[in-house]
Design an enzyme around this catalytic site. Structure first.
Site, mmCIF file in Angstrom:
data_model
loop_
_atom_site.group_PDB
_atom_site.id
_atom_site.type_symbol
_atom_site.label_atom_id
_atom_site.label_comp_id
_atom_site.label_asym_id
_atom_site.label_seq_id
_atom_site.Cartn_x
_atom_site.Cartn_y
_atom_site.Cartn_z
ATOM 1 N NE ARG A 164 37.215 46.735 33.969
ATOM 2 C CZ ARG A 164 37.633 47.273 35.121
ATOM 3 N NH1 ARG A 164 38.840 47.037 35.545
ATOM 4 N NH2 ARG A 164 36.850 48.033 35.852
ATOM 5 C CB CYS A 192 31.411 46.188 32.475
ATOM 6 S SG CYS A 192 29.896 45.501 33.152
ATOM 7 C CG HIS A 243 34.172 41.012 81.490
ATOM 8 N ND1 HIS A 243 33.501 40.826 82.681
ATOM 9 C CD2 HIS A 243 33.227 41.371 80.590
ATOM 10 C CE1 HIS A 243 32.210 41.038 82.499
ATOM 11 N NE2 HIS A 243 32.000 41.363 81.245
ATOM 12 C CE LYS A 267 44.151 43.802 55.973
ATOM 13 N NZ LYS A 267 43.761 42.585 56.523
ATOM 14 C CG ASN A 272 32.757 49.079 35.288
ATOM 15 O OD1 ASN A 272 32.111 48.110 35.649
ATOM 16 N ND2 ASN A 272 33.878 49.455 35.880
ATOM 17 N N GLY A 273 29.573 49.728 36.304
ATOM 18 C CA GLY A 273 29.160 50.117 37.662
ATOM 19 C C GLY A 273 27.695 49.824 37.876
ATOM 20 C CD GLU A 325 47.711 41.652 57.767
ATOM 21 O OE1 GLU A 325 48.318 40.614 57.456
ATOM 22 O OE2 GLU A 325 46.539 41.857 57.430
ATOM 23 C CD GLU A 379 40.568 42.366 58.336
ATOM 24 O OE1 GLU A 379 40.919 41.308 58.900
ATOM 25 O OE2 GLU A 379 41.159 42.824 57.332
ATOM 26 C CE LYS A 430 46.954 38.183 48.946
ATOM 27 N NZ LYS A 430 46.216 39.128 49.827
ATOM 28 C CD1 TRP A 443 29.045 39.956 36.261
ATOM 29 C CD2 TRP A 443 30.757 38.846 35.387
ATOM 30 N NE1 TRP A 443 29.068 38.732 36.847
ATOM 31 C CE2 TRP A 443 30.124 38.011 36.339
ATOM 32 C CE3 TRP A 443 31.843 38.353 34.724
ATOM 33 C CZ2 TRP A 443 30.543 36.726 36.626
ATOM 34 C CZ3 TRP A 443 32.284 37.063 35.016
ATOM 35 C CH2 TRP A 443 31.630 36.258 35.945
#
Ligand code: AGP
Length: 608
Positions: free
Chosen positions: A27, A2, A503, A484, A99-100, A487, A480, A603, A75
């Site tokens: 938002r 929000c 293994h 990160k 907000n939250g 890259e 992941e 991107k 929201w």
């Protein structure tokens, strides 16, 4: 997510509040409201469901007097997007915009009602107004009431508050959600971001985690969570603030890492009815009763979101999952049936391999769903069903907030799948929804570990190679984490299932190889400890990403630990992404690479 705003020093305040809310509509925009305090101290409030334009028409028809006020564009997270649930929420002489997500709102609601308060909405926010009003009515000062009440709140929040009888005073607080103070000639403002403040103010003060601020005409007093007065840096506000602004951060990637509390709350608000403990049926447009299997496909980080989600779909929904990177799936001659849902995940919605695989599945007669961040993208338009991740614009080439919002969206889909297929009880579904509601607060707590992670990054940044391992969904997080690191820091890193080390890959282990072990205290923790000890026995440098309970189980074979807050098993894979992102970021900063635009990357990879 929000948007909140407050102002002292413009009369009337309402038109300025509405202008600022227009800049915050990105938002959230399912309802809106403003409240002002006039020079006699009287409170005035106007709210409307729907777009901001509805509120503007209301205020034009019935102007609000007063040069102090707060505004909100919503929201919905708790309670439907109705006028009664629109902010500002009022109790006695207090109006609050928020907000939250306040996680302990049920307990607070009971406390308010036990003290005689009567709730007028279904929201978590209204409890704050009542608690403040009860303290002020008991004679507390605004400062003391703020410190006491904010100390009772759990979760992630940004608050702005105005008070009857106090023209020229606003209060604010933040934990996990962004909030900044703007200052200028004869004006003081509070807002969710610089975008809302830049047309009206000359300088900006970014509030820190846990800060409480009392704004008066010409003065801004800031206190930390303990109530001690603190100084926060005031700096010139960027003149042309656009959405893609780094704000107070050195890189877009770091800004986007820190936006995760906020955007995950936004994502959850879209998909979950928190008060009812259920998935908003219309938000997940897939009826999983029509499917017996699920194929998931993506590239890079989005693929690792699918890899983590496989465990949820199988354990929560009893749905068998086939998984492949899109560049392979598109060339396989894989038989598929109409009772198999084809699910594709992409931040950009333009990745060539993922788009091509999605088109192939559609041509092959499968029903195709896409989880995307850019809702105007090709994949969003061509899929039979589109589910937005709502992470906001992601500028850093290394995906962070889009990844955790992909995970959150997929976790919600797994709950919906279990309910549709009758493999998940309503009671268990409520427990899983409540676990997801803890995410913004858990992510905020994980972000508070940044200094500890930055110290550990020194142990990694000088390595030639690094290994990341984990079991179950933590295996996906290990993959992941390795991506990160490699890259953005260009350090060679590999992710493995912890059980796979023996293994072959364990041959790589010596004292120069950091081995990052992703090990929340879940059902596989004991097995992961055994794998960790195999590494220790060979002199490997172990960095454990672990929680308090886990640290008691492992001995001194761990060279360094990042001790995480205890997280429900269901949400741990999402929370544990935060230290992995921060570890890669700080290692890259130490290496001096171009964090936001690493070499050789783009991107969105729109070529094969
Ligand atoms: C993520 O950090 C990488 N930049 C990359 O792997 C990315 O996730 C991949 O290219 C997929 O992009 P998409 O989500 O836009 O489809």
């Amino acid at each position: 997510m929000c948007g909140i705003v407050g102002v002292i020093g413009r009369s009337p305040a309402a038109p300025l509040l509405l202008d600022a809310l227009k800049r915050l509509e990105y938002r959230g925009y399912d309802s809106a409201g403003v409240a002002t305090v006039d020079y006699d101290g009287a409170l005035h409030r106007s709210r409307a469901a729907g777009k901001l334009r509805n509120l503007e028409l209301r205020v034009e028809a019935t102007p609000l007097a007063g040069g102090t006020g707060v505004g909100h564009t919503r929201w919905a997270t708790h309670g439907a997007p109705t006028e009664a649930n629109a902010h500002p929420h009022k109790a006695g002489g207090v109006v609050v915009v928020h907000n939250g997500i306040i996680e302990n709102f049920r307990a607070l609601r009971q406390k308010v009602e036990a003290a005689g308060g009567v709730m007028a909405s279904d929201t978590d926010t209204e409890t704050v107004a009542h608690l403040l009003d009860q303290r002020l009515s008991a004679g507390a000062s605004i400062e003391d009431a703020m410190i006491e009440v904010v100390g009772q709140l759990e979760g992630a929040f940004a608050l702005a508050i105005a008070f009857e009888g106090h023209a020229g005073v606003l209060a604010a607080a933040r934990r996990g959600s962004p909030l900044a103070v703007g200052t200028g000639e004869d004006i003081v403002m509070i807002g969710s971001d610089a975008l809302a403040l830049s047309p009206f103010c000359d300088n900006i003060i970014y509030l820190d985690e846990g800060d409480i601020a009392i704004l008066r005409a010409g003065t801004v007093a800031v206190f930390d969570a303990s109530g001690a007065a603190v100084e926060r840096q005031e700096q010139p506000i960027p003149v042309q603030v656009s959405l893609a602004e780094k704000g107070n951060y050195r890189h877009f990637m770091l800004k986007e890492i820190h936006e995760q509390t906020d955007v995950i709350a936004h994502n959850l608000g879209h998909y979950l009815d928190m008060a009812g403990g259920t998935v908003r049926g219309r938000s997940v447009p897939v009826d999983f009763a029509n499917f017996d299997r699920l194929t998931m496909s993506a590239c890079g980080t989005a693929y690792y979101a699918c890899l983590a989600a496989r465990y949820w779909f199988e354990a929560v929904a009893g749905l068998a999952v086939d998984l492949d990177v899109a560049s392979e799936l598109r060339y396989r001659h894989r038989p598929a049936s109409a009772r198999e849902l084809a699910l594709f995940v992409s931040q950009s919605g333009e990745t060539a391999d993922t788009l091509a695989s999605m088109r192939a599945a559609k041509e092959g007669g499968q029903t195709v769903a896409a989880v995307v961040n850019v809702t105007t993208s090709t994949m969003a338009r061509e899929a039979d069903m589109m589910l937005p991740t709502l992470a906001g614009m992601e500028v850093g080439v290394a995906s962070t907030k889009a990844f955790t919002c992909q995970l959150t969206t997929l976790a919600v889909m797994a709950i919906k799948a279990g309910l549709d297929r009758g493999t998940l009880s309503t009671e268990r579904a409520v427990e899983l929804v409540e676990a997801l509601a803890q995410l913004p607060g858990a992510v905020a707590d994980a972000l508070n570990l940044e200094d500890a992670v930055a110290r550990v990054a020194h142990d990694v940044s000088d390595a030639q190679t690094a290994l990341f391992v984990g079991r179950g969904a933590s295996y996906a997080l290990a993959m992941e984490g390795a991506l990160k690191l490699k890259e953005i820091s260009y350090i060679h890193a590999e992710g493995y299932a912890a059980g796979e080390l023996k293994h072959g890959p364990i041959a790589l282990v010596d004292e120069d190889v950091p081995v990052i072990v992703v090990m929340p205290s879940d059902e596989l923790f004991g097995k992961t400890v055994s794998n960790m000890q195999e590494v220790a026995a060979r002199g490997g440098r172990i960095i454990a990403i672990i929680d308090e309970a886990g640290t008691a189980e492992v001995g001194d074979e761990v060279a360094a630990s990042i001790v995480m807050p205890r997280a429900d098993d269901f949400i741990a894979p999402i929370v544990y992404a935060i230290p992995l992102q921060l570890l890669a970021y700080h290692a890259a900063v130490l290496k001096g690479t171009d964090v936001d635009q690493p070499r050789n990357l783009a991107k969105s990879v729109t070529v094969e």
